[in-house]
Structures are given as C-alpha cells and as structure tokens.
Scaffold this motif. Structure first.
Motif, PDB file in Angstrom:
ATOM      1  N   ARG A 292      41.665  28.292  42.514  1.00 41.41           N
ATOM      2  CA  ARG A 292      41.287  29.583  43.074  1.00 41.41           C
ATOM      3  C   ARG A 292      41.555  29.609  44.574  1.00 41.41           C
ATOM      4  N   ARG A 293      42.098  30.756  45.027  1.00 39.92           N
ATOM      5  CA  ARG A 293      42.283  31.005  46.453  1.00 39.92           C
ATOM      6  C   ARG A 293      41.778  32.408  46.769  1.00 39.92           C
ATOM      7  N   ASP A 294      41.208  32.589  47.970  1.00 40.95           N
ATOM      8  CA  ASP A 294      40.673  33.882  48.390  1.00 40.95           C
ATOM      9  C   ASP A 294      41.451  34.422  49.579  1.00 40.95           C
ATOM     10  N   LEU A 295      41.536  35.754  49.633  1.00 44.23           N
ATOM     11  CA  LEU A 295      42.155  36.445  50.764  1.00 44.23           C
ATOM     12  C   LEU A 295      41.273  37.617  51.173  1.00 44.23           C
ATOM     13  N   SER A 304      43.740  51.318  46.704  1.00 41.26           N
ATOM     14  CA  SER A 304      42.736  50.899  45.735  1.00 41.26           C
ATOM     15  C   SER A 304      42.955  49.447  45.312  1.00 41.26           C
ATOM     16  N   PHE A 305      41.916  48.876  44.694  1.00 43.01           N
ATOM     17  CA  PHE A 305      42.047  47.519  44.177  1.00 43.01           C
ATOM     18  C   PHE A 305      43.111  47.453  43.082  1.00 43.01           C
ATOM     19  N   ASP A 327      34.228  41.572  47.261  1.00 45.24           N
ATOM     20  CA  ASP A 327      33.511  42.119  48.408  1.00 45.24           C
ATOM     21  C   ASP A 327      34.350  43.201  49.078  1.00 45.24           C
ATOM     22  N   VAL A 328      33.673  44.253  49.571  1.00 43.32           N
ATOM     23  CA  VAL A 328      34.319  45.327  50.343  1.00 43.32           C
ATOM     24  C   VAL A 328      33.480  45.560  51.588  1.00 43.32           C
ATOM     25  N   VAL A 344      39.475  39.350  48.035  1.00 42.16           N
ATOM     26  CA  VAL A 344      40.086  39.267  46.698  1.00 42.16           C
ATOM     27  C   VAL A 344      40.309  37.803  46.349  1.00 42.16           C
ATOM     28  N   SER A 345      39.969  37.442  45.111  1.00 37.94           N
ATOM     29  CA  SER A 345      40.200  36.073  44.640  1.00 37.94           C
ATOM     30  C   SER A 345      41.388  36.047  43.681  1.00 37.94           C
TER      31      SER A 345
END
Length: 381
Positions: A292-295, A304-305, A327-328, A344-345
C-alpha cells in the motif's frame, strides 16, 4: 352412467356422489381408476421438443435482485402503469415530457389516469405520500415495472390521443429510500437519516450481487437532470445502467412529500445484458504480499474521486488492485480557493512475484505524472 355412446365418444352422466367430476379430465381419471393404471401400456420412447429460453432467465435475475433488496430491509411495492399526464404536461408539470411522446389512453372511469407512465418516479412518490400521511415516513421501497413513451412524434396536426407511430417500452427497477436510517436507538453515534450514500451503497452492492462491474461514472448536476437535484449515473458508454440521487425539492413539494427522497432508476434491460455477459472466474488467493502507498492530492473542487480512480486504473491497471479515498480536507488559507486535498490509498500486487521497491516507486511516479498532467493536481508532501 353413459348415454349417446358411439365409436368415437360418449356422454357421461355424473352421479351426485361425485361432485369433483366436472370436466373431461376428471372422467378420464375415473376410467383409469377402474381400469387400473398398471394395465395402461407405457411407450418405450418419449419424444419432446426442446424449449430455448433466454439465459440468464429475466425472472431469475429479477428474483435475485428482489431477494437481495428484501434481505436488506426493503419492501416491494406495486404501482399502476397508468399515470396522470398533468405530472408531465401543462402549466403545473413537474417532470416535463413532450405531449406527443406520452402514450395516452381512453379512461372514462378515471380521467386522472389518462396515460401510461413515462417514469417510475411518481408511482413511487405516491406510495411515499400515502405512507407518510399514515405516520409511516421511514421507507425503503423497490418496484419492478415498465415505462412507456412514443418512439416518434405523432403526425403534424394530430391530437394527443392520435395513433402513435411506435412505442418505447422499457423494463425498469426503481428504488426509493427516505426517512430514518435505522430504528430509534440509544446509541449516540447511530446515523439519523438516510442520505445519498445510503442509496449508493445499496446500488453498488446490488450490482456486485448481480456480477455487474466495469461501468463508468458520470456526475449529474441540477442543470443536467429534470428529476434529480444531484445524481450519479453508472453507464457503459451510451448505455445507462442506473441513475440515482436526490429528488428535486420542487417535485417533492408538488407531491406533498415532506422528507428528502433518494431515488434510483435502473434500466433493467441493460442490467440483464450486463449479467448475461458476465463470466465468473475463480482464482486462488495471491501467495505474494500486497503493498500500500498513499498520496495527498491537491486538486480543483470540481474533480471527483471517480476521476482519480478511473485515471489510476488506466495508468497502472496491471498491478493496481484497489484505490480508496480515506480523507478530504478543504481550507482556503492553506490550499487556496476552489481547492481540496484528497488522501488516496493505492494497493499494488503481482500474482507471480513479490513486488520490489523499485517497481512500486516507478508505478507511483507514473501515477503522480498522470495526476499532474491530466487532473492538474499537486502532491502534498
């Protein structure tokens, strides 16, 4: 007794102690009982014609959807296919439809039901209104039915009841949710009322249960829909699978419905096609670990997502197994006007080997470049 007996038939007189003998099949049954079933010759071969039916059976898919919805607390309602043209034409129209496209009928018994329904919405709202007026405002309803429109405009100069030149008959599934999310509870964090995401979860879970996937998402605003205040459409190109969202307040006011109503309109014919094309494939659990990586992306509020997920899947679809928004954050002073930060993950996995750090870094670089170039995003460090 028997009378008028010939070589090819006879007339049977039924005695009063045989009240269940009322037709020819009953007489045959009595003869077989006296003669003996064991004395009836049985043919050595049985011939039958093959009946080819549609696969999957529309009835089985419909039952599958109904059972899923019922298991999730929904009640099935059945509205009439007849509707009131005043909903769609004239000065008081709340969902405008061209008069020449409505399918009018001659209904002298009830002039308020003078056309076939072009939408499933109003039969559902009538059920909501009826329940609301009887102290039952918390509803989860679904209805299978059809909608009807004239395929072409009537000839010039024709009246509203003129013979149409063709019809569009569409199988639909309508879902409505309104009122409290769950029964009254002591729990302080219990969700109070249903919202858009309540309905979205039902729609997505139903499509997953039917095996429908690989669809596109389009956000609809107030200007893009006559029915919805805001909505989301799932489609495959021009083929609409479902549109769902919040009903316009003006429509609710016209129908004397007090609570917000969330409505989903499935094109069930397209759903059946999607189900028939679905191929179930089985795969063993991946033996290799996922990564897993997050940005944190700073993007325009209009993005939009769904745009992020679609671009991510297109960029790294071979290795990318999951994209999630967790998260937003919005702050004009820190991010600027019209901007938001989305955390975003991304989960990567390879079924054939363990992913190396260099490969993951390369994939993340590709995603960052795609977001920066296509979505005008900046990466928060």
């Amino acid at each position: 007794g028997i009378e008028a007996e010939t070589e090819t038939g006879f007339t049977a007189i039924v005695p009063t102690n045989k009240p269940d003998v009322t037709r020819e099949a009953d007489v045959v049954e009595e003869i077989l009982r006296v003669h003996g079933l064991d004395n009836v010759p049985v043919p050595s071969q049985i011939r039958s014609s093959m009946e080819i039916t549609q696969r999957p059976s529309p009835e089985s898919v419909r039952n599958l959807a109904a059972e899923f919805l019922a298991a999730n607390g929904f009640n099935e309602c059945m509205g009439m296919s007849l509707s009131n043209s005043a909903y769609h034409t004239g000065e008081g129209a709340v969902l405008p439809v061209a008069k020449e496209r409505l399918v009018y009928i001659h209904n002298s018994a009830n002039q308020g039901l003078d056309c076939l329904r072009p939408s499933m919405l109003f039969s559902g709202l009538e059920a909501v209104q009826r329940n609301q007026n009887r102290q039952n405002p918390d509803l989860r309803l679904f209805e299978f039915g059809k909608t009807y429109l004239r395929a072409q405009a009537a000839p010039e100069g024709a009246t509203g009841n003129a013979a149409p030149t063709g019809f569009q008959e569409s199988a639909r599934l309508a879902i409505l949710v309104t009122g409290a999310h769950s029964p009254e509870s002591w729990h302080p964090d219990a969700k109070k009322t249903v919202d858009f995401y309540t309905l979205k979860a039902v729609v997505q879970n139903l499509l997953t249960r039917l095996g429908v996937s690989g669809y596109q998402e389009t956000v609809l605003g107030t200007e893009e829909s006559e029915e919805f205040q805001y909505a989301l459409k799932y489609h495959r190109g021009p083929q609409e699978i479902v549109t769902f969202g919040a009903i316009r307040p003006a429509i609710l006011k016209k129908m004397d419905v007090k609570n917000t109503v969330f409505f989903a309109d499935f094109n069930f014919g397209i759903v059946l096609k999607a189900v028939s094309n679905n191929k179930i494939q089985f795969a063993e659990l991946n033996r290799f670990p996922s990564v897993r990586r997050d940005l944190a992306l700073v993007i325009d509020s209009s993005v939009s997502f769904g745009d992020i997920r679609q671009l991510a899947n297109k960029t790294a679809k071979k290795m990318l197994s999951e994209v999630n928004l967790f998260d937003v954050f919005e702050d004009e002073q820190k991010l600027g006007a019209g901007k938001k930060s989305c955390a975003v993950s991304f989960v990567f996995e390879d079924p054939e080997k363990t992913l190396q750090e260099k490969e993951i870094d390369h994939l993340m670089q590709q995603l960052q470049q795609a977001f920066e170039n296509k979505l005008k995003a900046t990466i928060r460090k």
